[in-house]
Design a protein around this motif. Structure first.
Motif, short mmCIF file in Angstrom:
data_model
loop_
_atom_site.label_atom_id
_atom_site.label_comp_id
_atom_site.label_asym_id
_atom_site.label_seq_id
_atom_site.Cartn_x
_atom_site.Cartn_y
_atom_site.Cartn_z
N CYS A 1 40.30 72.42 -40.11
CA CYS A 1 40.55 73.41 -41.15
C CYS A 1 39.54 73.27 -42.29
O CYS A 1 39.23 72.16 -42.72
CB CYS A 1 41.96 73.24 -41.72
N ASP A 2 39.06 74.41 -42.77
CA ASP A 2 38.16 74.42 -43.92
C ASP A 2 38.66 75.45 -44.91
O ASP A 2 38.57 76.66 -44.67
CB ASP A 2 36.74 74.76 -43.48
N PRO A 3 39.20 75.02 -46.06
CA PRO A 3 39.74 75.96 -47.04
C PRO A 3 38.66 76.75 -47.79
O PRO A 3 38.99 77.66 -48.54
CB PRO A 3 40.51 75.04 -48.00
N ALA B 1 24.35 66.34 -37.39
CA ALA B 1 25.42 65.66 -38.13
C ALA B 1 26.17 66.65 -39.02
O ALA B 1 25.58 67.31 -39.86
CB ALA B 1 24.85 64.53 -38.96
N ILE B 2 27.48 66.76 -38.81
CA ILE B 2 28.32 67.65 -39.63
C ILE B 2 29.24 66.84 -40.53
O ILE B 2 29.63 67.29 -41.60
CB ILE B 2 29.12 68.63 -38.74
N THR B 3 29.60 65.61 -40.11
CA THR B 3 30.34 64.69 -40.98
C THR B 3 29.64 63.34 -40.96
O THR B 3 28.74 63.09 -40.16
CB THR B 3 31.81 64.51 -40.55
N VAL C 1 30.78 52.70 -47.36
CA VAL C 1 29.42 53.06 -46.99
C VAL C 1 29.51 54.29 -46.10
O VAL C 1 30.25 54.30 -45.10
CB VAL C 1 28.72 51.92 -46.23
N ARG C 2 28.76 55.33 -46.47
CA ARG C 2 28.73 56.56 -45.67
C ARG C 2 27.29 56.86 -45.29
O ARG C 2 26.36 56.57 -46.04
CB ARG C 2 29.35 57.72 -46.46
N SER D 1 29.02 67.05 -44.51
CA SER D 1 30.03 66.43 -45.36
C SER D 1 29.94 64.92 -45.23
O SER D 1 29.66 64.40 -44.14
CB SER D 1 31.43 66.89 -44.93
N LEU D 2 30.15 64.22 -46.34
CA LEU D 2 30.19 62.76 -46.29
C LEU D 2 31.59 62.23 -45.98
O LEU D 2 31.84 61.04 -46.04
CB LEU D 2 29.67 62.17 -47.60
N GLY D 3 32.52 63.14 -45.65
CA GLY D 3 33.82 62.70 -45.15
C GLY D 3 33.71 62.16 -43.74
O GLY D 3 32.81 62.55 -42.97
N GLY D 4 34.59 61.26 -43.38
CA GLY D 4 34.60 60.68 -42.03
C GLY D 4 35.57 61.43 -41.12
O GLY D 4 36.55 62.01 -41.58
#
Length: 421
Positions: A188-190, A203-205, A282-283, A359-362
């Protein structure tokens, strides 16, 4: 837009051969799937505690004539839809949903499906992901019975996505990726309007690891710092210097980010403490950087610690690698969405596929991509004209539930429209 065009060689859909009434089938299921999503939303369960959720999914799949396999831990399950006459060595097309919730309060008060469990909420959309993959299973089970499904499909309902290093490893250990040739998921993407998906090749995340640095010394009086190890200064210099030092030792194109979330040292103004801690994440957007980061951090910490005569240990906890979308899989998602819902950028002005930023989310979907190519798409869940902030991992997160039917039709089309790989 960072995505290949759907007409590129090697990644097209024979769109003339879908189940003719796919949209009608999905629309018949939508009320049930929305009710299912709302039930999950009212009864959220944390990672590896999703016993009720697993039972609801299992019972519905069994009612559809399928034979789900619950994972050894008792939460999460896998189910295969295999048409008659399938060759023993045929590769599965796989679709993955994550089923766990977050340990936060549901702050919504204006909906009938608000969480009934204090401190628990589906604030990341996993209830939507689950409903999408459940609906896909139901559509494909019917298609297999009518002879319209021409390939085996695996549906993965994964526990514990929010628990690093992620329940994807539970699925893989249980054989969930055995025989899988390609795998897809949506998130989901708000920020994306309902009726659309957002794609990105590469790379998307981000990779995401957690670390805790411990510093130790004999302690002492603040009047005589030269006679002891000044741990407060040492931990402060670690916090200030390590992110920059790490960035200068790694390729800047890797997008490495070291950020601290907790620092602790001392209990009195005139006492130099004996112990100090620093904790953060670390991301990184590239696999090479993710693999190099732990050894490099150990080297940098050792040099700084020597300067301040501090003893140190580093607890480095591997999280997840980056999700790196494969180009052909992105093109298949693009082609399926465009064929089903409109011509992107066409004369009618319909735009159903858009690009998206990294995104830098995992996201532990990355572990599946270590075993087979695939892609993660961002599923639009924002209602048209809605200006409210409903970001992920916030208590007021909510979705336009029409996104569920969009996701089901997208996934079912990928299975039924005969992808030309």
């Amino acid at each position: 837009m960072n995505r290949p065009e759907p007409a590129q060689p090697g990644a097209t859909l024979a769109a003339a051969r879908p189940a003719a009434d796919l949209r009608a089938r999905v629309r018949r299921l939508e009320p049930e799937l929305i009710a299912f999503r709302r039930d999950l939303h009212r009864h959220p369960e944390l990672g590896r505690q999703e016993f009720r959720t697993t039972g609801l999914i299992r019972d519905r799949l069994v009612a559809a004539g399928l034979s789900p396999r619950v994972l050894p831990g008792g939460t999460g399950l896998i189910v295969d839809v295999v048409p008659a006459g399938t060759a023993p060595d045929a590769e599965f097309l796989a679709f993955r949903a994550d089923i766990d919730a977050l340990p936060i309060d549901d702050a919504k008060s204006d909906v009938p499906y608000r969480s009934t469990v204090p401190g628990r909420a589906h604030a990341c959309g996993h209830d939507v992901h689950t409903s999408v993959v459940l609906g896909t299973a139901l559509v494909l089970a019917e298609a297999a019975r009518t002879g319209e499904l021409g390939r085996p499909v695996r549906l993965v309902f994964q526990p514990a996505e929010e628990v690093m290093p992620g329940g994807a490893l539970d699925v893989i250990k249980a054989g969930g990726m055995d025989g899988v040739g390609r795998i897809f998921a949506v998130h989901c993407d708000p920020k994306v309007e309902v009726g659309r998906i957002a794609l990105r090749t590469g790379a998307i995340t981000s990779a995401c690891d957690r670390l805790v640095l411990h510093l130790d010394g004999p302690g002492g009086h603040t009047a005589r710092p030269h006679l002891t190890t000044d741990l407060v200064t040492a931990i402060a210099r670690m916090a200030a210097d390590l992110p920059g030092a790490l960035a200068r030792r790694m390729d800047p194109r890797w997008g490495v980010s070291l950020v601290w979330g907790r620092i602790a040292a001392g209990s009195a103004p005139n006492v130099i403490p004996q112990h100090a801690e620093l904790e953060g994440t670390v991301r990184c957007l590239e696999l090479d950087g993710w693999r190099e980061a732990p050894d490099l951090l150990h080297e940098l910490i050792a040099k700084l610690a020597e300067t301040y005569r501090a003893k140190w240990t580093l607890d480095y906890h591997r999280g997840v690698p980056p999700v790196v979308n494969e180009a052909v899989s992105v093109a298949l998602l693009d082609a399926a969405m465009t064929a089903r819902f409109g011509t992107a950028g066409g004369a009618d002005g319909v735009q159903v596929v858009e690009g998206t930023e990294q995104s830098l989310g995992g996201e532990d979907f990355s572990w599946y991509l270590e075993h087979a190519p695939g892609a993660l798409a961002r599923l639009g869940v924002r209602a048209p004209g809605d200006t409210a902030v409903r970001d992920l991992h916030q208590g007021r997160f909510d979705v336009d539930e029409r996104a569920i039917g969009i996701g089901v039709e997208l996934f079912a089309a990928l299975a039924l429209d005969e992808p030309q790989l």
